[in-house]
Design an enzyme around this catalytic site. Sequence first.
Site, PDB file in Angstrom:
ATOM      1  N   ARG A 191       0.840  -1.212   0.000  1.00 61.43           N
ATOM      2  CA  ARG A 191       0.000   0.000   0.000  1.00 61.43           C
ATOM      3  C   ARG A 191       0.870   1.256   0.000  1.00 61.43           C
ATOM      4  O   ARG A 191       0.645   2.200  -0.775  1.00 61.43           O
ATOM      5  CB  ARG A 191      -0.909  -0.010   1.232  1.00 61.43           C
ATOM      6  CG  ARG A 191      -1.643   1.306   1.474  1.00 61.43           C
ATOM      7  CD  ARG A 191      -2.443   1.196   2.783  1.00 61.43           C
ATOM      8  NE  ARG A 191      -3.103   2.450   3.123  1.00 61.43           N
ATOM      9  CZ  ARG A 191      -2.542   3.424   3.825  1.00 61.43           C
ATOM     10  NH1 ARG A 191      -1.277   3.307   4.255  1.00 61.43           N
ATOM     11  NH2 ARG A 191      -3.217   4.526   4.091  1.00 61.43           N
ATOM     12  N   THR A 246       2.737   1.739  -3.291  1.00 62.39           N
ATOM     13  CA  THR A 246       1.810   2.145  -4.354  1.00 62.39           C
ATOM     14  C   THR A 246       1.414   3.615  -4.195  1.00 62.39           C
ATOM     15  O   THR A 246       1.506   4.407  -5.150  1.00 62.39           O
ATOM     16  CB  THR A 246       0.554   1.239  -4.325  1.00 62.39           C
ATOM     17  OG1 THR A 246       0.984  -0.107  -4.453  1.00 62.39           O
ATOM     18  CG2 THR A 246      -0.414   1.595  -5.437  1.00 62.39           C
ATOM     19  N   SER A 257      15.683 -13.767  -1.878  1.00 61.98           N
ATOM     20  CA  SER A 257      15.017 -12.928  -2.890  1.00 61.98           C
ATOM     21  C   SER A 257      15.927 -11.767  -3.301  1.00 61.98           C
ATOM     22  O   SER A 257      15.962 -11.364  -4.469  1.00 61.98           O
ATOM     23  CB  SER A 257      13.718 -12.346  -2.339  1.00 61.98           C
ATOM     24  OG  SER A 257      12.995 -13.311  -1.633  1.00 61.98           O
ATOM     25  N   ILE A 293       9.164 -13.462   8.625  1.00 66.25           N
ATOM     26  CA  ILE A 293       8.958 -13.557  10.086  1.00 66.25           C
ATOM     27  C   ILE A 293      10.247 -13.964  10.795  1.00 66.25           C
ATOM     28  O   ILE A 293      10.361 -13.797  12.002  1.00 66.25           O
ATOM     29  CB  ILE A 293       7.833 -14.559  10.450  1.00 66.25           C
ATOM     30  CG1 ILE A 293       8.171 -15.979   9.976  1.00 66.25           C
ATOM     31  CG2 ILE A 293       6.491 -14.091   9.915  1.00 66.25           C
ATOM     32  CD1 ILE A 293       7.336 -17.059  10.658  1.00 66.25           C
ATOM     33  N   ASP A 294      11.229 -14.487  10.040  1.00 62.82           N
ATOM     34  CA  ASP A 294      12.424 -15.057  10.682  1.00 62.82           C
ATOM     35  C   ASP A 294      13.393 -14.015  11.246  1.00 62.82           C
ATOM     36  O   ASP A 294      14.203 -14.329  12.114  1.00 62.82           O
ATOM     37  CB  ASP A 294      13.187 -15.938   9.685  1.00 62.82           C
ATOM     38  CG  ASP A 294      12.345 -17.084   9.160  1.00 62.82           C
ATOM     39  OD1 ASP A 294      11.338 -17.418   9.808  1.00 62.82           O
ATOM     40  OD2 ASP A 294      12.685 -17.637   8.098  1.00 62.82           O
ATOM     41  N   MET A 322       8.661 -21.703  14.194  1.00 61.14           N
ATOM     42  CA  MET A 322       9.328 -21.548  12.886  1.00 61.14           C
ATOM     43  C   MET A 322      10.655 -20.800  13.046  1.00 61.14           C
ATOM     44  O   MET A 322      11.108 -20.544  14.150  1.00 61.14           O
ATOM     45  CB  MET A 322       8.416 -20.801  11.931  1.00 61.14           C
ATOM     46  CG  MET A 322       7.362 -21.670  11.301  1.00 61.14           C
ATOM     47  SD  MET A 322       6.435 -20.705  10.080  1.00 61.14           S
ATOM     48  CE  MET A 322       5.621 -22.020   9.203  1.00 61.14           C
ATOM     49  N   GLY A 325       8.106 -16.401  29.095  1.00 59.56           N
ATOM     50  CA  GLY A 325       8.435 -17.038  30.377  1.00 59.56           C
ATOM     51  C   GLY A 325       8.708 -18.522  30.230  1.00 59.56           C
ATOM     52  O   GLY A 325       8.479 -19.300  31.173  1.00 59.56           O
ATOM     53  N   GLU A 353      12.464 -24.877  14.893  1.00 58.58           N
ATOM     54  CA  GLU A 353      12.275 -25.992  13.945  1.00 58.58           C
ATOM     55  C   GLU A 353      13.601 -26.466  13.337  1.00 58.58           C
ATOM     56  O   GLU A 353      13.734 -27.611  12.950  1.00 58.58           O
ATOM     57  CB  GLU A 353      11.306 -25.588  12.830  1.00 58.58           C
ATOM     58  CG  GLU A 353      11.805 -24.430  11.979  1.00 58.58           C
ATOM     59  CD  GLU A 353      10.874 -24.052  10.840  1.00 58.58           C
ATOM     60  OE1 GLU A 353       9.849 -24.720  10.640  1.00 58.58           O
ATOM     61  OE2 GLU A 353      11.180 -23.069  10.140  1.00 58.58           O
ATOM     62  N   ARG A 413       2.500 -17.295  11.062  1.00 58.01           N
ATOM     63  CA  ARG A 413       2.751 -16.357   9.963  1.00 58.01           C
ATOM     64  C   ARG A 413       1.511 -15.573   9.560  1.00 58.01           C
ATOM     65  O   ARG A 413       1.586 -14.693   8.709  1.00 58.01           O
ATOM     66  CB  ARG A 413       3.231 -17.173   8.756  1.00 58.01           C
ATOM     67  CG  ARG A 413       4.599 -16.832   8.339  1.00 58.01           C
ATOM     68  CD  ARG A 413       5.220 -17.734   7.365  1.00 58.01           C
ATOM     69  NE  ARG A 413       4.471 -18.172   6.214  1.00 58.01           N
ATOM     70  CZ  ARG A 413       4.943 -19.077   5.352  1.00 58.01           C
ATOM     71  NH1 ARG A 413       6.128 -19.609   5.544  1.00 58.01           N
ATOM     72  NH2 ARG A 413       4.251 -19.457   4.325  1.00 58.01           N
TER      73      ARG A 413
HETATM   74  O1  F6P Z   1      10.969 -18.058   6.057  1.00 58.72           O
HETATM   75  C1  F6P Z   1       9.742 -17.985   6.665  1.00 58.72           C
HETATM   76  C2  F6P Z   1       9.280 -19.359   7.077  1.00 58.72           C
HETATM   77  O2  F6P Z   1       8.036 -19.216   7.721  1.00 58.72           O
HETATM   78  C3  F6P Z   1      10.239 -20.156   7.946  1.00 58.72           C
HETATM   79  O3  F6P Z   1      10.179 -19.768   9.285  1.00 58.72           O
HETATM   80  C4  F6P Z   1       9.786 -21.561   7.679  1.00 58.72           C
HETATM   81  O4  F6P Z   1      10.832 -22.485   7.859  1.00 58.72           O
HETATM   82  C5  F6P Z   1       9.371 -21.518   6.247  1.00 58.72           C
HETATM   83  O5  F6P Z   1       9.061 -20.170   5.953  1.00 58.72           O
HETATM   84  C6  F6P Z   1       8.195 -22.393   5.930  1.00 58.72           C
HETATM   85  O6  F6P Z   1       7.972 -22.335   4.588  1.00 58.72           O
HETATM   86  P1  F6P Z   1       6.735 -22.940   3.804  1.00 58.72           P
HETATM   87  O7  F6P Z   1       5.775 -21.828   3.625  1.00 58.72           O
HETATM   88  O8  F6P Z   1       7.306 -23.368   2.514  1.00 58.72           O
HETATM   89  O9  F6P Z   1       6.152 -24.041   4.620  1.00 58.72           O
END
Ligand code: F6P
Length: 326
Positions: free
Chosen positions: A24, A27, A108, A130-131, A173, A189, A225, A258
């Site tokens: 947004r 744009t 990217s 999000i990472d 994640m 916590g 993960e 996410r």
């Molecule tokens: O890179 C962002 C992320 O959410 C990671 O934390 C996770 O490992 C991955 O994407 C999961 O990807 P997908 O959407 O392919 O399951």
Amino acid sequence: MLKIQNIAVLTSGGDSPGMNACIRSVTRSAIYHGIGVYGVVDGFNGLIKNEFKSLTYHDVSNILQRGGTILGTARCKEFHESDQREIAFENLKKLNIDALIVIGGDGSFKGASIFSKEFNMPVIGIPGTIDNDINGTDYTIGFDTALNNIVQAIDKIRDTASSHHRVFLVEVMGNNSGILALNAAAASGAEEVFMPERQEDLSLFEEKIRRAIAANKSSIIVIAEGDQIGGAKEVFEHLKEKQLTEKVRVSVLGHMQRGGSPSFKDRLNATLFGEQAIVLLLQGKSNLMIGIANGKVASQNIAIAEKITTPKNMDYLKLIRKLSIY
Ligand code: F6P
């Protein structure tokens, strides 16, 4: 100021809350300066497949508060091939697009940077994942909302964990990074955190579990993960071998982390980044990644955007352990 006729904007990699707020802002800032805007469908795939949507002021109304990305996103292997990038460039030229804004992660940006050099096309990168695992910025769009999602989920898990005096292995994640896990554990916590950046002493961990069970109390162990042992299920299997799982449960939070409406922080930063991208293009700048440094919006050479190998706040680990008696 440089004359730019049209720009294209795309979202790439995993979606993250706040991407829409950024689309947004890009744009409307562009339109403010008399620049036409095209949204690219499904990341770099849309460049290759010639899938563009012209974006007007009203096309980006009412999206700021929505999670995900209205443009769609993908991880695009084809963009690694130079003949595919050539097709992408031809498609951009057909629409008289002079510059590209990429909202995504370090992978990217690598593709975007190569593309920019090959075809002399100005590119600006905006960190959206999000990472929060990109070098050169303290923050990426979506990190804050994901952390809030995790913390809220852990609060709920704590309710049931304490009712049953159970130990929960909560998997979050983060891909190969423990940044989400570490921050979420400190803020919720949790009694312990497992992250890929550290090798765990499993015998100490087993002792902790034994102490929590003996005390008849709840315990939350956050597991990234990408942890070296594997995720929460693998840790559970390890505990099973030691006959320690009667009171232990696994909760893999998954993609709910996410999703959802972006937090204040993600909306605001996404909006600032989007506007800044247009300002930089008008100044004739290219190959930059926008980010946050020392609490302020800043930009750096996009080449700096490698994956972070050591999280900045490793000292949170000590804090987490200091505040837990197990
Ligand atoms: O890179 C962002 C992320 O959410 C990671 O934390 C996770 O490992 C991955 O994407 C999961 O990807 P997908 O959407 O392919 O399951």
